[in-house]
Structures are given as C-alpha cells and as structure tokens.
Design a protein around this motif. Sequence first.
Motif, PDB file in Angstrom:
ATOM      1  N   ILE A  35     -65.391  -9.335  25.467  1.00 51.11           N
ATOM      2  CA  ILE A  35     -64.979  -9.663  24.100  1.00 51.11           C
ATOM      3  C   ILE A  35     -63.659  -8.973  23.756  1.00 51.11           C
ATOM      4  O   ILE A  35     -62.841  -9.501  23.010  1.00 51.11           O
ATOM      5  CB  ILE A  35     -66.094  -9.260  23.108  1.00 51.11           C
ATOM      6  N   THR A  36     -63.426  -7.819  24.320  1.00 55.50           N
ATOM      7  CA  THR A  36     -62.234  -7.016  24.026  1.00 55.50           C
ATOM      8  C   THR A  36     -60.951  -7.833  24.142  1.00 55.50           C
ATOM      9  O   THR A  36     -60.770  -8.613  25.082  1.00 55.50           O
ATOM     10  CB  THR A  36     -62.149  -5.827  24.998  1.00 55.50           C
ATOM     11  N   SER A  37     -60.030  -7.630  23.196  1.00 60.19           N
ATOM     12  CA  SER A  37     -58.697  -8.247  23.256  1.00 60.19           C
ATOM     13  C   SER A  37     -57.670  -7.178  23.621  1.00 60.19           C
ATOM     14  O   SER A  37     -58.008  -6.009  23.783  1.00 60.19           O
ATOM     15  CB  SER A  37     -58.347  -8.888  21.912  1.00 60.19           C
TER      16      SER A  37
ATOM     17  N   PRO B 217     -60.829 -12.234  29.050  1.00 60.81           N
ATOM     18  CA  PRO B 217     -61.172 -11.485  27.833  1.00 60.81           C
ATOM     19  C   PRO B 217     -60.723 -12.199  26.554  1.00 60.81           C
ATOM     20  O   PRO B 217     -60.301 -13.349  26.615  1.00 60.81           O
ATOM     21  CB  PRO B 217     -60.401 -10.174  28.035  1.00 60.81           C
ATOM     22  N   ASN B 218     -60.863 -11.468  25.417  1.00 54.29           N
ATOM     23  CA  ASN B 218     -60.414 -11.984  24.124  1.00 54.29           C
ATOM     24  C   ASN B 218     -61.269 -13.168  23.687  1.00 54.29           C
ATOM     25  O   ASN B 218     -60.758 -14.232  23.368  1.00 54.29           O
ATOM     26  CB  ASN B 218     -58.931 -12.366  24.208  1.00 54.29           C
ATOM     27  N   ILE B 219     -62.597 -12.971  23.683  1.00 51.51           N
ATOM     28  CA  ILE B 219     -63.500 -14.056  23.319  1.00 51.51           C
ATOM     29  C   ILE B 219     -64.496 -13.597  22.254  1.00 51.51           C
ATOM     30  O   ILE B 219     -64.620 -12.410  21.962  1.00 51.51           O
ATOM     31  CB  ILE B 219     -64.278 -14.593  24.536  1.00 51.51           C
ATOM     32  N   VAL B 220     -65.208 -14.574  21.695  1.00 52.12           N
ATOM     33  CA  VAL B 220     -66.287 -14.301  20.740  1.00 52.12           C
ATOM     34  C   VAL B 220     -67.571 -13.979  21.479  1.00 52.12           C
ATOM     35  O   VAL B 220     -68.354 -13.137  21.056  1.00 52.12           O
ATOM     36  CB  VAL B 220     -66.485 -15.511  19.802  1.00 52.12           C
TER      37      VAL B 220
ATOM     38  N   MET C  50     -59.068 -17.052  29.642  1.00 50.35           N
ATOM     39  CA  MET C  50     -59.352 -17.733  30.916  1.00 50.35           C
ATOM     40  C   MET C  50     -58.760 -16.982  32.104  1.00 50.35           C
ATOM     41  O   MET C  50     -58.156 -17.565  32.996  1.00 50.35           O
ATOM     42  CB  MET C  50     -58.829 -19.180  30.908  1.00 50.35           C
ATOM     43  N   SER C  51     -58.936 -15.681  32.115  1.00 51.92           N
ATOM     44  CA  SER C  51     -58.398 -14.895  33.231  1.00 51.92           C
ATOM     45  C   SER C  51     -59.074 -15.268  34.543  1.00 51.92           C
ATOM     46  O   SER C  51     -58.485 -15.146  35.616  1.00 51.92           O
ATOM     47  CB  SER C  51     -58.595 -13.401  32.966  1.00 51.92           C
TER      48      SER C  51
END
Length: 706
Positions: A100-102, A130-133, A189-190
């Motif tokens: 979840i971390t951005s 990363p960077n997700i809900v 989408m890493s």
Amino acid sequence: MTQDVLTSLIRPRSVAVIGASTQPGKIGYTVVKNLIEGGFSGRIYPVNPNASELLGLKVYPNVTAIPDSVDAAIITIPAKAVLPAIEECGQKGVKGLIIITSGFSEVGQKDLEQALVETAHRYGMRILGPNIVGVLSNTDRFNGSFAPFLPLPGKASLVSQSGALLIAIDAATFIRRVGFDKLISIGNMSDVDFADLITWLDQDENTSCISLYIEGFKEGRRFIEAARNARKPIIALKAGVSAHGAAAAASHTGSLAGAARVYGAAFQQAGVVQASDLDNLFDRTLALSLQPPMRGDHLLIITNGGGVGVLATDAAEKYGLPLQFAPADLQNELRQYMPEFGSPKNPVDLTGMAGADWYFDAIRHALPHSWVDGLAVLYCETAMTDPQEIAESIRRAVDESGVTDKPVAVSFVGGERSEDAMRWLVEHGIPAYGAPDIAVNALAALREFARMKETLSENFATCDANNPERARQIIAHARAEGRDVLTEIEAKEVFAAYNLPVAETRLATSEQEAVQIAHEIGYPVVMKIVSPDIIHKSDAGGVKVNIKDDAGVREAYRTILNNAKSYKPDARIHGIAVQEMAPWGTEVILGSVNDPTFGPTVMFGLGGIFVEVLKDVTFRVAPVSATQAQRMLDEIRGAPVLAGVRGEGPRDRQALAETICRYATMILDLADEVSESDANPVLVYEIGKGVKVVDARIILKKKPLK
C-alpha cells in the motif's frame, strides 16, 4: 506457479499486516480493522515492534516471528523501510506482497521500486503495487485494503489503476446496483500488471466479467495477448486519451496517432469492449456480468410506450444494432397480446394497456424465436400497473422460455416503485436501467463482445517477406552515413523487399542519365529531388509530374535542383529520381508509428482531404492479417469510395488488404530500426488491377551515441 502466487495475493488464507498501527485513523490500523469487520475467516497477523495487542489480536515484532505460514503480507510502513521488510518476508516464505505504501516511481524513486521487485523475485514472491488501496474479495470476506467496506456482491471483478477511484466505485456499487466479487488496486504495476490479473481472473470461478480502469500500460502487447486468450468478457475504461507521447509529426501518422485511436485499435484486436465513461463502465459491466453474448444482429424491443420505443430505436442505430421488422410469423403471434391499435413490427408496442400477462406472453413467445438474437424490454410506469408485477412477469417469462443463450436487458421509466422493481430484477440476474438508450447500449456491448470473439477465432495469417536481409542492408548503409532518414529510392527498395508494389523509380545524377532512364521506363514520368535533408519534397518545389519528352526531363532536372538548393542550401543532394507515372486511381495512405505502448502500429485512410482535413483514418497494432485489413477498409467514413462512385467500378480491395498486411509485416519485422513510415499516396485500381505505391518514406530510430 504464477497463478498460485496470485491466488495467495488475492485470496490469501493468512495475512500479515506489516505496519499495523494502534492509532485509529492510520492506514495500518484501518487495514486490520477492515479485515476483522469484513469477516475474513483466515488468520490475521499484525506486525509492529512497538505494540503487543491490536483489536484483540496478538501483534508480532516482525514477520519472521509469526509462528505459522503466511500467504500474503500487506505493507503500510514508510517507503524507506519497505525493502528490508521484503527481505524478511522472503526469509519467512511469504508468497505475495500487497504494498500500500507510496513514495516510489510515482515520485521519481524508480530505482528503489526496481529494488523491491528484484528482491521479491529472488524469493519467488510477486508484488501488487506499490501505491495501492489494496485487495477486496467478497467470496473470501477479505478486505485487505483501506477502502471502507466490501462492495455490493456481484459476478464482476474490477482492476483499477486509480486507488481513489476504486474507493469511490466501492461505495457506488450499492447505489448503482452493480455488484463486484473482487476489487483490485494495481497502482504503479511494478510487478503484477493488467495482463497477470486478466489471466488469473479468467480462471476465477467467482468472476464472470472483468472490468478495467486503465491509465496506461507498460507492456501493451502483453495485455493484448492476455486479453485475446481470455474466455470471459473484458470491459475497459481508458483515461488520459487527450494527451499521448506521440512521435514527432514528420509523417501524417505521427500527427494522427493519438492515445484514443491506438488504444481503441488495441482493445478491438484484444477482444476488449470499451466503456465511454464511468457511468457506461457500470452499465456495460452489469450486462456483461449477467447475460450471455448477443450472437446476431436482430434486436427485438418490447414496450408499452411509443416514446421510449422511439428512443430505443434511435439508440439501436447509434450503437450498431439498427432495428429490422420482425418476421411475419412472429408478428402474427405477438398480435395476440396487444389491442388492435398496437404494433407487432419492432419495436413491439403492447400499448399503455399492457399488464403483466401481456408482457409475460409476448416475451415467452418472442425470446425462443429463431430470428430474435437479443431482447430489450421497456416499461413506462402507469397508474394501472404495478412495476413489481411487471418485473416478476419478465423474469418468469425468461425462465419459462427455456432460453439461456440470448441476452435480455430491461428499462423501467418511473418513480420509486420502478426503482425497487429494477433492483429486484438485477438481484435475479436481469440487468435493468432507468433509461431505454442505456439498456440498448448494454445489449450493444454484448453484441460487440460476440463480434470480437468471432473475429479472434479466425485463422490469423501474416504476409511473407521477399528479401528482409536486403531491407536491413539498405538501413545499415544509411546508418553508416550517419543518416536517420532514408531517401525515397531507399525506402522503396525496403518496401519492395516486403513485396509491396512500388512504382518503378531510379536515381539519375545527370540530365543525360535522367533522359536515358526516362526512355527505359517509358513516358510520361515523374521526377523528384532525392535528399536525406528534404523530407517534404513538394514543399521544396522538388516534384514535377507528367513529363512527356526529353526536353521536359532536362528542364525538370534543372528546375528541381535549383528549387532544392534555394529551399535548403546545405542539403545533401543525391540526385533526381525518375519514376514511372502511375495511372490515376483512388488515393489512399498507409502509415506507421512505433507507439511507445504497443510498438509498431499501422494507419490506413483515404488520401487527400480525407486524411488532411477530416482525419478519416483507422489503426491496428502490427501484425495485421489480410482479413483484419479488410475490416480496416470498412471502418473509415470514406469506405463507400472504395465501392466505386460516379460510375467508377469497385476498387481492388483484396489487393489493398494484402498490401496492408505486407506493410504491417514490414514495420513489425523492422521495429528495432524504423520509427515511422508512410506510403502516400497508394493508388488503388479497379478489381483485378491491383495497387501501386507511388511515394514512400521511412524515418529510422535515433540510435544512442556511443
């Protein structure tokens, strides 16, 4: 193996929350709270070195201290601490990571994000984010996210690149009556991307339709392959179509290849139904998740109101399902369920007198008829009828018809009673909408899906090259001279190496040589400047046509040279091209760009004003079969011109389609070398007389300096 790891991410049996917080309002607290309140039946392991208990659960100082196996780890700690946490997860044997971390590639930290992926892969783990809900699954009562609650249960699953939009959709499912089994946030989408999730969801027994909100792809061709192989319907809403990293507009194609056009072509080739906006995504998802494909073009509309029938008729034509009158035997049957002033044609107007019985009988007899491919049932609320009774009669008629392979969509126009009745219909598997045009649009989506699947099932054959080695030799020669633009003669030689029918063209370096070549080719001829520094020859006064004799050749030679030197005094001039003057034909244009997302992409359109002003063109991602090329010919607004106008015979569509196929083969084969190209004009003659490529241009990719 990948499918098993993704299952651990999306349907875990045990989950660690790294960064679990005892402070309400923090994401780490919310995720643990959501897992508990959502009813997750698996094991939950909060991880925080500074706490011992959270919401009744034991807290562990690190993931390696957890005594049991862990399928997935949800990571909510600061970005700088994520990499060491992944290392610990790998040592523990965690299968998947929901980060979840951005604070990674979206803010320029690409190297750090890549390090996450490399570390995860070293241990056989996959990363979502990363960077997700997070991830939500109704089937598993798994709310591994900071979205407030699980969505309305349904048969669709949604993958969203926007976390904020996913949260909004989650809440909207209850108002819109569109349910989802899974909501998956994909973020940066890493690692795990749309293609991975399409493949997984296509095998998920709880998903009947895959919905996508897309801002962009990293590997567009991988997406096409995954979507083409999927059995279930896929619907996509593509955002950000107003701006695109297009190639410099040195060719027509470069200026016309915007995101909307290229993505639209890719979706079509992938068998993906498009949504026009967020409302349309909901509406089409509902139909695609509940109803079978519409396998023919015959849509029947049954209504109790002429107005909504007319609106539906207009919508049917707008969305590619123009109505036809029902056959006589069906009309005769339907006359029994309406007054004399009703209409059995199509729309079938049962009139405002229609009650539940008439609706039942009309649907019960119409749906099984061999002519009917899909059914739209419309109802205007009246004082004499109960919407719930109408809804129940529709459902009962569909059930008792025994038909399961034809779609039905409903529209009720009315007040609260109609809203309640439509909600009941959706709960019982029949999509229902508040406006007739929306119901028709939903059926059109089911028809689009069926058409595309029919297309994808066809045998795909590309066109063979004649001498691809020769093409690469020509390009290597230009590179050796430090050029990234081929001359017209070189470009035509490359085209000829792929069996493209180019007009005979030869280089003259003196007036006398030009005259000799003209004699050998035969008058009349065309003459053009050949210079790697003059791309647009006409702008430089570098083209003369319809030259009929030796004197004309000599005069044209001198004039073209003088014009070129005046236009660009420092231009490198190789000589003058002498070319056969092809007979008049219908002008078309072929072009290509190396799209940053999908790679080699082909454009086709009519020439002249059609491309210059009207931009009447269509695209495909290479390769393109001759059958696909035939469809491209039909997609442009100017398609009737190819059928013959003003007494002219039909054009040679077969030869043109084969030319497009060969052209697509060429740009795919030379994708590592060619940035963009065009064949303009290409002259198309009557059936049996073929085509002729009159002019050719190839611009090479700029190679990095060593």
